[in-house]
Design an enzyme around this catalytic site. Structure first.
Site, short mmCIF file in Angstrom:
data_model
loop_
_atom_site.label_atom_id
_atom_site.label_comp_id
_atom_site.label_asym_id
_atom_site.label_seq_id
_atom_site.Cartn_x
_atom_site.Cartn_y
_atom_site.Cartn_z
N ASP A 183 -40.90 18.91 24.50
CA ASP A 183 -39.98 19.88 23.79
C ASP A 183 -40.13 19.48 22.70
O ASP A 183 -39.67 19.56 21.24
CB ASP A 183 -38.06 19.60 24.63
CG ASP A 183 -37.06 20.36 23.83
OD1 ASP A 183 -37.47 21.42 23.67
OD2 ASP A 183 -36.75 19.27 23.33
N GLU A 215 -44.13 17.99 14.76
CA GLU A 215 -42.62 19.99 14.46
C GLU A 215 -42.85 20.19 13.25
O GLU A 215 -42.19 20.93 13.02
CB GLU A 215 -42.55 19.01 16.09
CG GLU A 215 -41.19 18.05 15.32
CD GLU A 215 -40.29 17.97 16.36
OE1 GLU A 215 -40.97 18.17 17.50
OE2 GLU A 215 -39.19 17.62 16.01
N HIS A 221 -37.84 22.11 20.70
CA HIS A 221 -37.03 20.86 20.56
C HIS A 221 -35.99 20.98 21.13
O HIS A 221 -34.71 21.53 19.81
CB HIS A 221 -37.25 20.39 18.98
CG HIS A 221 -36.59 18.76 18.91
ND1 HIS A 221 -36.99 17.87 18.18
CD2 HIS A 221 -35.37 18.21 19.19
CE1 HIS A 221 -36.67 16.72 17.89
NE2 HIS A 221 -35.51 17.01 18.98
N GLN A 222 -35.40 22.34 21.78
CA GLN A 222 -34.24 22.62 21.90
C GLN A 222 -33.41 21.93 23.16
O GLN A 222 -32.58 22.39 23.29
CB GLN A 222 -34.72 24.26 22.96
CG GLN A 222 -35.42 24.53 24.05
CD GLN A 222 -35.15 26.34 24.92
OE1 GLN A 222 -35.54 26.57 23.86
NE2 GLN A 222 -34.59 26.36 24.97
N LYS A 261 -29.17 6.41 28.75
CA LYS A 261 -28.74 8.05 29.08
C LYS A 261 -29.32 8.97 29.63
O LYS A 261 -29.49 9.06 30.48
CB LYS A 261 -27.13 8.65 27.73
CG LYS A 261 -26.99 6.84 27.07
CD LYS A 261 -26.11 7.53 26.45
CE LYS A 261 -27.00 8.18 24.96
NZ LYS A 261 -27.07 6.67 24.69
N ILE A 262 -30.40 9.44 28.50
CA ILE A 262 -31.02 11.12 28.99
C ILE A 262 -31.60 10.19 30.82
O ILE A 262 -31.75 11.47 31.52
CB ILE A 262 -31.63 11.06 28.21
CG1 ILE A 262 -30.69 12.07 26.86
CG2 ILE A 262 -32.77 12.22 28.61
CD1 ILE A 262 -31.89 12.25 25.56
N THR A 282 -39.95 15.56 26.35
CA THR A 282 -38.19 15.28 25.52
C THR A 282 -37.84 14.56 25.39
O THR A 282 -36.26 14.66 24.34
CB THR A 282 -37.03 16.14 27.09
OG1 THR A 282 -36.98 15.02 27.46
CG2 THR A 282 -37.59 16.80 27.61
N SER A 283 -38.79 13.85 24.14
CA SER A 283 -38.39 12.73 23.58
C SER A 283 -38.66 12.83 21.92
O SER A 283 -37.09 12.85 20.64
CB SER A 283 -38.47 11.33 23.93
OG SER A 283 -37.56 10.28 24.17
N ARG A 284 -39.59 12.63 21.34
CA ARG A 284 -39.86 12.57 20.78
C ARG A 284 -41.69 12.52 19.76
O ARG A 284 -42.69 12.17 21.31
CB ARG A 284 -39.69 11.06 19.29
CG ARG A 284 -38.36 10.88 18.96
CD ARG A 284 -38.12 12.24 17.96
NE ARG A 284 -36.49 11.80 17.66
CZ ARG A 284 -35.67 12.83 18.27
NH1 ARG A 284 -35.64 13.34 19.05
NH2 ARG A 284 -34.68 12.47 17.71
N PHE A 333 -31.60 19.78 22.65
CA PHE A 333 -29.89 19.51 22.34
C PHE A 333 -29.33 20.55 22.90
O PHE A 333 -28.33 20.66 22.78
CB PHE A 333 -30.46 18.92 21.29
CG PHE A 333 -30.81 19.85 20.08
CD1 PHE A 333 -31.37 20.42 20.17
CD2 PHE A 333 -28.70 20.40 19.37
CE1 PHE A 333 -32.08 21.21 18.62
CE2 PHE A 333 -29.24 21.63 18.34
CZ PHE A 333 -30.62 21.75 18.29
#
Ligand code: NAI
Length: 345
Positions: free
Chosen positions: A255, A260, A292-293, A154-155, A229-231, A295
């Protein structure tokens, strides 16, 4: 009334969860602490726990929750790498929010990319101090560059659309290609070799752990821009740092970061940072770190709360079937969920 222990609460979580909880007779016990083996007792008396990306939902934690009579683990995120789904099977049902706003994360990746290649982070600081020099701010056009997208879910697909809007040449790698999508899939090696920019949009699994390591960086173009921006653990951060020091990696936008959990989401400005690797990465002029922003948009927060409360109601009501359950029964979590017409256990 369904009682839910809500771990790792942040101020931005509460309004939407309170709104949807009140409507549905779901009572949240908001706790600031993360769920760990030491804090699991705080869920005593609750029917469910609601957890986020950095809560520890390991086998021992699951065992304690089960003993206490907790029947549901409701993830308020998509990724579930922090949950031992295998250990939960047969004991506690696990649900997640598979999609809330894929636009939020894809747009954040695009924001990081533009910030990095046009040096907006540098310019912002300069002009605030009335330094209007352009020295060192030369960027490059995205138009005509090749972006390699790893993970065409999706992303990833929304990020590809954004990149096409900039006139970029998009290639992708995914072991499960989307049929008739018009996406140009290539091997991972070709993606590393051809891409000016590489963006990660796949889940963290045993297979994808340190997908970007020394060997992968070695295959990339000099000056490559890496976006994650995933993990965090998709990237071997030490190898990334070496790649930056060797001038092989042109820029990195992160991200997420492997370690983290002990750092992100908190104000550590008055503290000495213990993580030397993160400190070194942040010190680099060509590294941008956000905590991790991806979302974090109003639309996503509202959607996360609505879906989570819906998941909780589905699990505790009627036949207990929830389409967002993560079941370990067949070992293929995603396929199992789609095909299943009855409760897993
Ligand atoms: P998705 O499930 O729609 O797409 C994931 C894609 O990755 C699928 O097409 C899948 O086939 C592919 N994939 C699986 N194994 C792969 C491998 N070994 N190599 C390459 N591709 C592989 O998931 P979605 O919604 O697009 O999310 C992607 C990731 O984004 C999540 O797993 C999560 O880790 C991360 N995420 C980050 C957020 C943030 O705030 N920064 C928020 C939400 C998600």
């Amino acid at each position: 009334m369904i009682q839910v222990a809500f771990f790792d609460t942040k101020t931005y979580d509460r309004p939407a969860f309170e709104k949807y909880g009140e409507k549905a007779d779901v009572k949240f016990r908001f706790l600031e602490t993360k769920l760990t083996e030491d804090t699991v007792e705080l869920a005593r008396g609750c029917d469910a726990v609601c957890v986020f990306v950095n809560d520890t939902v390991s086998a021992p934690v699951i065992g304690r929750l089960h003993e206490m009579g907790v029947r549901l683990i409701a993830l308020r995120c998509a990724g579930y790498n922090n949950v031992d789904v295998r250990a939960a099977f047969g004991k506690i049902h696990v649900v997640h929010v598979p999609a809330y706003s894929p636009y939020a994360v894809a747009e954040h990746a695009a924001a990081l990319l533009l910030t990095s290649v046009r040096r907006i982070h540098k310019a912002y600081n300069r002009t605030r101090e009335f330094n209007f020099s352009l020295h060192g701010l030369t960027g490059f056009d995205l138009h005509g560059k090749t972006v390699g997208v790893i993970g065409s879910g999706k992303i990833g697909r929304i990020f590809m659309d954004i990149c096409r809007g900039f006139g970029m040449n998009v290639i992708a790698y995914d072991p499960f290609p989307v049929e008739d999508s018009g996406i140009r899939y290539v091997s991972l090696e070709e993606l590393f070799r051809e891409s000016d920019i590489i963006s990660l949009h796949c889940p963290l699994t045993e297979e994808t752990h340190h997908l970007i390591d020394e060997n992968a960086i070695h295959q990339m173009k000099k000056g490559v821009v890496i976006l994650n921006t995933s993990r965090g653990a998709l990237i071997d951060a030490e190898a990334l740092l070496e790649g930056i020091k060797a001038r092989k990696v042109g820029a990195a936008c992160l991200d997420v970061y492997e370690e983290e959990a002990d750092v992100f989401f908190e104000d550590r400005s008055g503290h000495i940072l213990n993580d030397d690797l993160l400190a070194r990465l942040i010190s680099m002029p060509n590294v941008i770190v956000t905590s991790h922003q991806g979302f974090l948009t109003e639309e996503a927060l509202d959607s996360i709360a609505e879906t989570t409360v819906g998941n909780i109601l589905a699990c505790f009501g009627g036949d207990g079937l929830c389409s967002n359950e993560l079941c370990y029964r067949c070992g293929k979590i995603e396929q199992c969920r789609r095909e299943r017409k009855e409760k897993c256990f």
